[in-house]
Design a protein around this motif. Structure first.
Motif, PDB file in Angstrom:
ATOM      1  N   ALA A   9     -28.398 -53.816 -28.366  1.00  0.00           N
ATOM      2  CA  ALA A   9     -28.937 -52.519 -27.958  1.00  0.00           C
ATOM      3  C   ALA A   9     -28.380 -51.429 -28.861  1.00  0.00           C
ATOM      4  O   ALA A   9     -27.192 -51.431 -29.185  1.00  0.00           O
ATOM      5  CB  ALA A   9     -28.589 -52.240 -26.500  1.00  0.00           C
ATOM      6  N   GLU A  10     -29.238 -50.497 -29.249  1.00  0.00           N
ATOM      7  CA  GLU A  10     -28.838 -49.375 -30.103  1.00  0.00           C
ATOM      8  C   GLU A  10     -29.347 -48.068 -29.514  1.00  0.00           C
ATOM      9  O   GLU A  10     -30.462 -48.005 -29.008  1.00  0.00           O
ATOM     10  CB  GLU A  10     -29.397 -49.546 -31.510  1.00  0.00           C
ATOM     11  CG  GLU A  10     -28.854 -50.769 -32.227  1.00  0.00           C
ATOM     12  CD  GLU A  10     -29.433 -50.906 -33.621  1.00  0.00           C
ATOM     13  OE1 GLU A  10     -30.178 -50.005 -34.080  1.00  0.00           O
ATOM     14  OE2 GLU A  10     -29.148 -51.933 -34.251  1.00  0.00           O
ATOM     15  N   SER A  11     -28.530 -47.037 -29.632  1.00  0.00           N
ATOM     16  CA  SER A  11     -28.904 -45.743 -29.066  1.00  0.00           C
ATOM     17  C   SER A  11     -30.157 -45.173 -29.713  1.00  0.00           C
ATOM     18  O   SER A  11     -30.864 -44.382 -29.093  1.00  0.00           O
ATOM     19  CB  SER A  11     -27.751 -44.753 -29.193  1.00  0.00           C
ATOM     20  OG  SER A  11     -27.429 -44.542 -30.556  1.00  0.00           O
ATOM     21  N   GLN A  21     -35.484 -41.065 -19.628  1.00  0.00           N
ATOM     22  CA  GLN A  21     -34.943 -40.759 -20.960  1.00  0.00           C
ATOM     23  C   GLN A  21     -33.503 -40.268 -20.851  1.00  0.00           C
ATOM     24  O   GLN A  21     -32.627 -40.705 -21.597  1.00  0.00           O
ATOM     25  CB  GLN A  21     -35.810 -39.707 -21.657  1.00  0.00           C
ATOM     26  CG  GLN A  21     -35.268 -39.232 -22.992  1.00  0.00           C
ATOM     27  CD  GLN A  21     -35.272 -40.304 -24.055  1.00  0.00           C
ATOM     28  OE1 GLN A  21     -36.203 -41.082 -24.142  1.00  0.00           O
ATOM     29  NE2 GLN A  21     -34.235 -40.353 -24.864  1.00  0.00           N
ATOM     30  N   SER A  22     -33.251 -39.389 -19.899  1.00  0.00           N
ATOM     31  CA  SER A  22     -31.902 -38.863 -19.695  1.00  0.00           C
ATOM     32  C   SER A  22     -30.927 -39.983 -19.335  1.00  0.00           C
ATOM     33  O   SER A  22     -29.806 -40.031 -19.850  1.00  0.00           O
ATOM     34  CB  SER A  22     -31.929 -37.793 -18.603  1.00  0.00           C
ATOM     35  OG  SER A  22     -30.646 -37.287 -18.376  1.00  0.00           O
ATOM     36  N   GLU A  23     -31.357 -40.896 -18.470  1.00  0.00           N
ATOM     37  CA  GLU A  23     -30.474 -41.999 -18.078  1.00  0.00           C
ATOM     38  C   GLU A  23     -30.162 -42.923 -19.254  1.00  0.00           C
ATOM     39  O   GLU A  23     -29.037 -43.419 -19.376  1.00  0.00           O
ATOM     40  CB  GLU A  23     -31.078 -42.771 -16.908  1.00  0.00           C
ATOM     41  CG  GLU A  23     -30.990 -41.988 -15.615  1.00  0.00           C
ATOM     42  CD  GLU A  23     -31.328 -42.802 -14.391  1.00  0.00           C
ATOM     43  OE1 GLU A  23     -31.073 -44.022 -14.385  1.00  0.00           O
ATOM     44  OE2 GLU A  23     -31.841 -42.212 -13.427  1.00  0.00           O
ATOM     45  N   MET A  24     -31.125 -43.161 -20.119  1.00  0.00           N
ATOM     46  CA  MET A  24     -30.858 -43.992 -21.301  1.00  0.00           C
ATOM     47  C   MET A  24     -29.876 -43.284 -22.232  1.00  0.00           C
ATOM     48  O   MET A  24     -28.938 -43.900 -22.745  1.00  0.00           O
ATOM     49  CB  MET A  24     -32.159 -44.323 -22.045  1.00  0.00           C
ATOM     50  CG  MET A  24     -33.092 -45.257 -21.312  1.00  0.00           C
ATOM     51  SD  MET A  24     -32.375 -46.879 -20.893  1.00  0.00           S
ATOM     52  CE  MET A  24     -31.980 -46.642 -19.154  1.00  0.00           C
ATOM     53  N   GLU A  25     -30.063 -41.983 -22.436  1.00  0.00           N
ATOM     54  CA  GLU A  25     -29.129 -41.214 -23.267  1.00  0.00           C
ATOM     55  C   GLU A  25     -27.733 -41.230 -22.660  1.00  0.00           C
ATOM     56  O   GLU A  25     -26.736 -41.383 -23.370  1.00  0.00           O
ATOM     57  CB  GLU A  25     -29.637 -39.788 -23.442  1.00  0.00           C
ATOM     58  CG  GLU A  25     -30.873 -39.697 -24.308  1.00  0.00           C
ATOM     59  CD  GLU A  25     -31.533 -38.330 -24.289  1.00  0.00           C
ATOM     60  OE1 GLU A  25     -31.036 -37.405 -23.602  1.00  0.00           O
ATOM     61  OE2 GLU A  25     -32.582 -38.183 -24.968  1.00  0.00           O
ATOM     62  N   GLU A  26     -27.638 -41.085 -21.331  1.00  0.00           N
ATOM     63  CA  GLU A  26     -26.346 -41.121 -20.652  1.00  0.00           C
ATOM     64  C   GLU A  26     -25.693 -42.494 -20.769  1.00  0.00           C
ATOM     65  O   GLU A  26     -24.467 -42.598 -20.888  1.00  0.00           O
ATOM     66  CB  GLU A  26     -26.521 -40.732 -19.182  1.00  0.00           C
ATOM     67  CG  GLU A  26     -26.869 -39.269 -18.993  1.00  0.00           C
ATOM     68  CD  GLU A  26     -27.328 -38.924 -17.586  1.00  0.00           C
ATOM     69  OE1 GLU A  26     -27.482 -39.836 -16.735  1.00  0.00           O
ATOM     70  OE2 GLU A  26     -27.558 -37.725 -17.337  1.00  0.00           O
ATOM     71  N   PHE A  52     -25.950 -44.591 -23.322  1.00  0.00           N
ATOM     72  CA  PHE A  52     -25.365 -44.685 -24.663  1.00  0.00           C
ATOM     73  C   PHE A  52     -24.234 -43.681 -24.883  1.00  0.00           C
ATOM     74  O   PHE A  52     -23.414 -43.862 -25.785  1.00  0.00           O
ATOM     75  CB  PHE A  52     -26.444 -44.537 -25.734  1.00  0.00           C
ATOM     76  CG  PHE A  52     -27.313 -45.762 -25.855  1.00  0.00           C
ATOM     77  CD1 PHE A  52     -26.829 -46.918 -26.456  1.00  0.00           C
ATOM     78  CD2 PHE A  52     -28.596 -45.771 -25.344  1.00  0.00           C
ATOM     79  CE1 PHE A  52     -27.611 -48.050 -26.557  1.00  0.00           C
ATOM     80  CE2 PHE A  52     -29.397 -46.898 -25.443  1.00  0.00           C
ATOM     81  CZ  PHE A  52     -28.900 -48.055 -26.056  1.00  0.00           C
ATOM     82  N   ALA A  53     -24.158 -42.647 -24.050  1.00  0.00           N
ATOM     83  CA  ALA A  53     -23.058 -41.675 -24.109  1.00  0.00           C
ATOM     84  C   ALA A  53     -21.889 -42.113 -23.220  1.00  0.00           C
ATOM     85  O   ALA A  53     -20.941 -41.362 -23.026  1.00  0.00           O
ATOM     86  CB  ALA A  53     -23.546 -40.286 -23.697  1.00  0.00           C
TER      87      ALA A  53
END
Length: 165
Positions: free
Chosen positions: A28-30, A57-62, A64-65
């Protein structure tokens, strides 16, 4: 420990290497978080996960963060078909919700409904189990809940996940 936690002892887990003729399995990659959000949003029934594509989208970004724990990139995988993500498993170093639960923890496993029934859940799960075992983990845990399908629950049990005593 909550009764919705399942755990597999990796030394005793009965799994075969992760291979799929249906999709390519890669880490998996951000950079793929927008495409993963589409799959995430489609994979869960309304009201279980993200309510909108923007929330997905926000949850996927979170993810990877590292908002849900330190993502183990060597144990988190994406199923790709013709360059498009169709499934994913995210594993973190440890659960941020269960401080007494040690070891790697699956925060999400989902497959696009149009591609379910092709063994991708099993492939992604065995890839994560194998990677965790290879990197010295004794166990791998996850939580089940409203978004867990009967098929997913049966898969977990077949691969050695059990309720914690």
């Amino acid at each position: 420990m909550p009764s919705d936690v399942l755990q597999a002892v990796l030394q005793h887990a009965d799994f075969t290497p992760a291979v799929s003729s249906y999709a390519d399995i890669c880490h998996a990659e951000s950079s793929s978080s927008a495409a993963l959000a589409d799959v995430y949003f489609a994979a869960y029934p309304p009201g279980i996960a993200a309510g909108t594509l923007e929330e997905a989208q926000s949850e996927m970004e979170e993810t990877f963060a590292h908002e849900y724990g330190q993502l183990l990139e060597n144990a988190s995988f994406v199923a790709m078909q013709q360059g498009t993500p169709i499934g994913v498993i995210f594993v973190v170093k440890e659960s941020i919700w269960d401080e007494d639960l040690l070891g790697p923890f699956i925060i999400d496993l989902f497959v696009d409904p149009r591609h379910q029934g092709q063994g991708l859940g099993r492939t992604l799960l065995t890839a994560a189990m194998s990677a965790c075992k290879k990197h010295g983990a004794d166990t791998l845990s996850l939580r089940i809940g409203d978004g867990t399908s009967g098929a997913a629950l049966e898969l977990y049990k077949r691969l050695g996940f059990r309720e914690l005593a």
